[in-house]
Design a protein around this motif. Sequence first.
Motif, PDB file in Angstrom:
ATOM      1  N   GLN A  54       0.958  -1.384  -0.078  1.00 30.22           N
ATOM      2  CA  GLN A  54      -0.152  -0.361  -0.271  1.00 30.22           C
ATOM      3  C   GLN A  54       1.094   1.462  -0.149  1.00 30.22           C
ATOM      4  O   GLN A  54       1.714   1.144   1.009  1.00 30.22           O
ATOM      5  N   THR A  55       0.992   2.332  -0.454  1.00 30.41           N
ATOM      6  CA  THR A  55       1.451   3.005  -1.113  1.00 30.41           C
ATOM      7  C   THR A  55       1.338   4.375  -1.080  1.00 30.41           C
ATOM      8  O   THR A  55       1.225   5.640  -1.084  1.00 30.41           O
ATOM      9  N   PHE A  56      -0.489   4.424  -0.838  1.00 34.62           N
ATOM     10  CA  PHE A  56      -1.567   5.814  -0.351  1.00 34.62           C
ATOM     11  C   PHE A  56      -1.678   6.607  -2.059  1.00 34.62           C
ATOM     12  O   PHE A  56      -1.497   7.745  -1.705  1.00 34.62           O
ATOM     13  N   GLY A  57      -1.489   5.629  -2.911  1.00 36.81           N
ATOM     14  CA  GLY A  57      -1.290   6.954  -3.996  1.00 36.81           C
ATOM     15  C   GLY A  57      -2.071   6.539  -5.285  1.00 36.81           C
ATOM     16  O   GLY A  57      -2.087   6.900  -6.666  1.00 36.81           O
ATOM     17  N   LYS A  58      -3.192   4.938  -5.313  1.00 41.09           N
ATOM     18  CA  LYS A  58      -3.923   4.708  -5.941  1.00 41.09           C
ATOM     19  C   LYS A  58      -2.906   4.319  -7.205  1.00 41.09           C
ATOM     20  O   LYS A  58      -2.909   3.665  -8.675  1.00 41.09           O
ATOM     21  N   SER A  59      -1.875   3.640  -6.463  1.00 39.91           N
ATOM     22  CA  SER A  59      -0.825   2.744  -8.015  1.00 39.91           C
ATOM     23  C   SER A  59      -1.759   0.941  -8.074  1.00 39.91           C
ATOM     24  O   SER A  59      -2.299   1.053  -7.127  1.00 39.91           O
ATOM     25  N   GLU A  60      -1.257   0.718  -9.083  1.00 41.61           N
ATOM     26  CA  GLU A  60      -2.189  -0.249  -9.688  1.00 41.61           C
ATOM     27  C   GLU A  60      -0.969  -1.284  -9.214  1.00 41.61           C
ATOM     28  O   GLU A  60      -2.009  -1.860  -9.064  1.00 41.61           O
ATOM     29  N   TRP A  61      -0.002  -1.225  -8.571  1.00 47.81           N
ATOM     30  CA  TRP A  61       0.845  -2.430  -7.650  1.00 47.81           C
ATOM     31  C   TRP A  61      -0.194  -2.592  -6.037  1.00 47.81           C
ATOM     32  O   TRP A  61      -0.056  -3.164  -5.042  1.00 47.81           O
ATOM     33  N   ASP A  62      -0.956  -1.659  -5.684  1.00 45.42           N
ATOM     34  CA  ASP A  62      -1.154  -1.475  -3.864  1.00 45.42           C
ATOM     35  C   ASP A  62      -2.420  -2.401  -4.083  1.00 45.42           C
ATOM     36  O   ASP A  62      -3.971  -2.804  -4.981  1.00 45.42           O
ATOM     37  N   SER A 191      -3.813 -25.544 -13.286  1.00 46.63           N
ATOM     38  CA  SER A 191      -4.020 -26.655 -13.667  1.00 46.63           C
ATOM     39  C   SER A 191      -5.689 -26.162 -13.924  1.00 46.63           C
ATOM     40  O   SER A 191      -6.468 -26.029 -12.931  1.00 46.63           O
ATOM     41  N   GLY A 192      -5.971 -26.805 -14.937  1.00 52.04           N
ATOM     42  CA  GLY A 192      -7.993 -26.647 -14.620  1.00 52.04           C
ATOM     43  C   GLY A 192      -8.611 -26.031 -15.031  1.00 52.04           C
ATOM     44  O   GLY A 192      -7.739 -25.394 -16.371  1.00 52.04           O
ATOM     45  N   ILE A 193      -9.149 -25.213 -15.329  1.00 47.95           N
ATOM     46  CA  ILE A 193     -10.602 -24.281 -15.916  1.00 47.95           C
ATOM     47  C   ILE A 193     -10.554 -23.258 -14.837  1.00 47.95           C
ATOM     48  O   ILE A 193     -11.462 -23.474 -14.126  1.00 47.95           O
ATOM     49  N   GLY A 194      -9.901 -22.269 -14.935  1.00 47.62           N
ATOM     50  CA  GLY A 194     -10.734 -20.832 -14.590  1.00 47.62           C
ATOM     51  C   GLY A 194     -10.197 -19.657 -14.581  1.00 47.62           C
ATOM     52  O   GLY A 194      -9.177 -19.223 -15.214  1.00 47.62           O
ATOM     53  N   ASN A 195      -9.503 -18.400 -13.111  1.00 41.49           N
ATOM     54  CA  ASN A 195      -9.704 -17.473 -13.609  1.00 41.49           C
ATOM     55  C   ASN A 195      -7.760 -17.241 -12.370  1.00 41.49           C
ATOM     56  O   ASN A 195      -8.029 -18.148 -11.595  1.00 41.49           O
ATOM     57  N   TRP A 196      -7.062 -16.331 -12.999  1.00 34.61           N
ATOM     58  CA  TRP A 196      -6.216 -16.311 -12.721  1.00 34.61           C
ATOM     59  C   TRP A 196      -5.653 -16.492 -11.273  1.00 34.61           C
ATOM     60  O   TRP A 196      -4.933 -16.679 -10.791  1.00 34.61           O
ATOM     61  N   ASN A 197      -6.917 -15.259 -10.470  1.00 41.38           N
ATOM     62  CA  ASN A 197      -7.162 -15.075  -8.254  1.00 41.38           C
ATOM     63  C   ASN A 197      -7.359 -16.105  -8.490  1.00 41.38           C
ATOM     64  O   ASN A 197      -7.157 -16.095  -7.160  1.00 41.38           O
ATOM     65  N   ASP A 198      -7.707 -16.946  -9.136  1.00 39.65           N
ATOM     66  CA  ASP A 198      -8.035 -18.360  -7.841  1.00 39.65           C
ATOM     67  C   ASP A 198      -7.418 -19.638  -7.399  1.00 39.65           C
ATOM     68  O   ASP A 198      -6.408 -19.969  -7.708  1.00 39.65           O
ATOM     69  N   THR A 199      -6.987 -18.714  -6.161  1.00 35.92           N
ATOM     70  CA  THR A 199      -6.010 -19.692  -5.524  1.00 35.92           C
ATOM     71  C   THR A 199      -5.810 -21.622  -5.449  1.00 35.92           C
ATOM     72  O   THR A 199      -5.397 -22.126  -5.643  1.00 35.92           O
ATOM     73  N   THR A 222      -8.931 -11.735 -15.709  1.00 33.47           N
ATOM     74  CA  THR A 222     -10.089 -10.179 -16.119  1.00 33.47           C
ATOM     75  C   THR A 222      -9.640  -8.738 -14.842  1.00 33.47           C
ATOM     76  O   THR A 222     -10.480  -8.344 -15.209  1.00 33.47           O
ATOM     77  N   THR A 223      -7.907  -8.656 -14.371  1.00 36.96           N
ATOM     78  CA  THR A 223      -8.141  -7.559 -13.272  1.00 36.96           C
ATOM     79  C   THR A 223      -6.103  -7.520 -14.294  1.00 36.96           C
ATOM     80  O   THR A 223      -5.610  -8.590 -14.086  1.00 36.96           O
ATOM     81  N   ASP A 224      -5.529  -6.177 -13.651  1.00 35.10           N
ATOM     82  CA  ASP A 224      -3.795  -6.393 -14.158  1.00 35.10           C
ATOM     83  C   ASP A 224      -3.520  -7.222 -13.322  1.00 35.10           C
ATOM     84  O   ASP A 224      -3.744  -7.567 -12.299  1.00 35.10           O
ATOM     85  N   THR A 225      -2.483  -7.885 -14.264  1.00 37.48           N
ATOM     86  CA  THR A 225      -2.541  -8.786 -13.582  1.00 37.48           C
ATOM     87  C   THR A 225      -0.365  -8.469 -13.683  1.00 37.48           C
ATOM     88  O   THR A 225      -0.226  -8.158 -15.700  1.00 37.48           O
ATOM     89  N   TYR A 226       0.296  -9.195 -13.039  1.00 39.31           N
ATOM     90  CA  TYR A 226       1.550  -8.692 -13.308  1.00 39.31           C
ATOM     91  C   TYR A 226       3.139  -9.511 -12.500  1.00 39.31           C
ATOM     92  O   TYR A 226       2.783 -10.008 -11.360  1.00 39.31           O
ATOM     93  N   CYS A 227       3.432 -10.710 -13.705  1.00 38.36           N
ATOM     94  CA  CYS A 227       4.232 -11.326 -12.767  1.00 38.36           C
ATOM     95  C   CYS A 227       5.700 -11.681 -13.611  1.00 38.36           C
ATOM     96  O   CYS A 227       5.694 -11.069 -14.750  1.00 38.36           O
ATOM     97  N   LYS A 228       7.106 -12.295 -13.529  1.00 33.39           N
ATOM     98  CA  LYS A 228       7.804 -12.057 -13.917  1.00 33.39           C
ATOM     99  C   LYS A 228       8.027 -12.964 -15.723  1.00 33.39           C
ATOM    100  O   LYS A 228       8.052 -12.557 -16.378  1.00 33.39           O
ATOM    101  N   VAL A 242      -9.424  -4.429 -21.528  1.00 30.35           N
ATOM    102  CA  VAL A 242      -9.511  -3.247 -20.819  1.00 30.35           C
ATOM    103  C   VAL A 242      -8.644  -3.969 -20.174  1.00 30.35           C
ATOM    104  O   VAL A 242      -9.088  -3.495 -18.604  1.00 30.35           O
ATOM    105  N   THR A 243      -7.994  -5.256 -19.764  1.00 32.55           N
ATOM    106  CA  THR A 243      -7.260  -5.692 -19.152  1.00 32.55           C
ATOM    107  C   THR A 243      -5.515  -5.356 -19.201  1.00 32.55           C
ATOM    108  O   THR A 243      -5.520  -6.345 -20.462  1.00 32.55           O
ATOM    109  N   ARG A 244      -4.652  -5.693 -18.786  1.00 31.69           N
ATOM    110  CA  ARG A 244      -3.507  -5.364 -19.180  1.00 31.69           C
ATOM    111  C   ARG A 244      -2.605  -6.811 -17.884  1.00 31.69           C
ATOM    112  O   ARG A 244      -3.287  -6.945 -17.354  1.00 31.69           O
ATOM    113  N   PHE A 245      -2.141  -7.549 -19.222  1.00 29.98           N
ATOM    114  CA  PHE A 245      -1.397  -8.443 -18.397  1.00 29.98           C
ATOM    115  C   PHE A 245       0.111  -7.602 -18.723  1.00 29.98           C
ATOM    116  O   PHE A 245       1.092  -7.867 -19.970  1.00 29.98           O
ATOM    117  N   ILE A 246       0.926  -7.807 -17.853  1.00 31.27           N
ATOM    118  CA  ILE A 246       2.761  -7.332 -17.437  1.00 31.27           C
ATOM    119  C   ILE A 246       3.819  -8.031 -17.150  1.00 31.27           C
ATOM    120  O   ILE A 246       2.999  -8.897 -16.294  1.00 31.27           O
TER     121      ILE A 246
END
Length: 274
Positions: A54-62, A191-199, A222-228, A242-246
Amino acid sequence: MKKKVIHFVQCALAKILFFGAVYPLQAQVSNPSSWESFVNSNENRLVSDTFRLQTFGKSEWDNWIFSLNGNSSVIQDKFTMKIPVGSGTTFQPFALSDYNEIKIVVHAAGLELAPKENLFFSVYREGADEKLVGHESTSEKDFLAYKDFIIGKNPNSLSILTLKASSSKEGYYMTDSVYAYGNIPSYSLFSGIGNWNDTILWSHLPPLRHRNALIKGDASITTDTYCKNVAINSGSLKINPVTRFILNESGLIRKRCLSLFRRSNSSFRPHHLP
């Protein structure tokens, strides 16, 4: 018929560059048939991962949700939370699963403090609630320069508390970044079928920032996602409009699986981010 990947990236906030290069996978993950055993082996080395920020500036990383207590407020043009003495803030607890050696870091300062107008951190760790002293004010108009307060031993909750003295001169504390990080395997298998954020669909939680994704299934973002880096085998990756994959680096993928996009402007680096 092989599955096709549908990849749409539409972003009005940042220019996106296309990278069509394909890079070889590291030796230990070059064979997709061994991914299941690899991710659960010692070869899947631990990396330090900042999973709450949390950086308190509406950063996309927060991504660390918080609630304000008392007269606390966020000054967005200064990327700072102001905490007048007698006020505080509480951050949403998180699960400890898959992470170890977790630490929370609060980068904080103070101004115009009266004696005994102290800064505290309330945390839950090792099965008990604890109240830790961060700073003890001892003089009139006491000043605390910005410094890192590091809370170790696997805490999974945080509240910032302040004490107001009867001789208060309306002093306050402030913070411009709060984050939590810990060690977790570098690679996680989808593995499987579903959303990237499904743990549940990942072997070691969804990979972000400095971690790598191995995909054997149909994943959707379905949401902005960042990985290596990303590698895909016998599956697909669909990114909604309207979603970014970075990717933090150029990327690791298998041929004919996925086109890579990367943001042109430099990556955000919070203060003292490990």
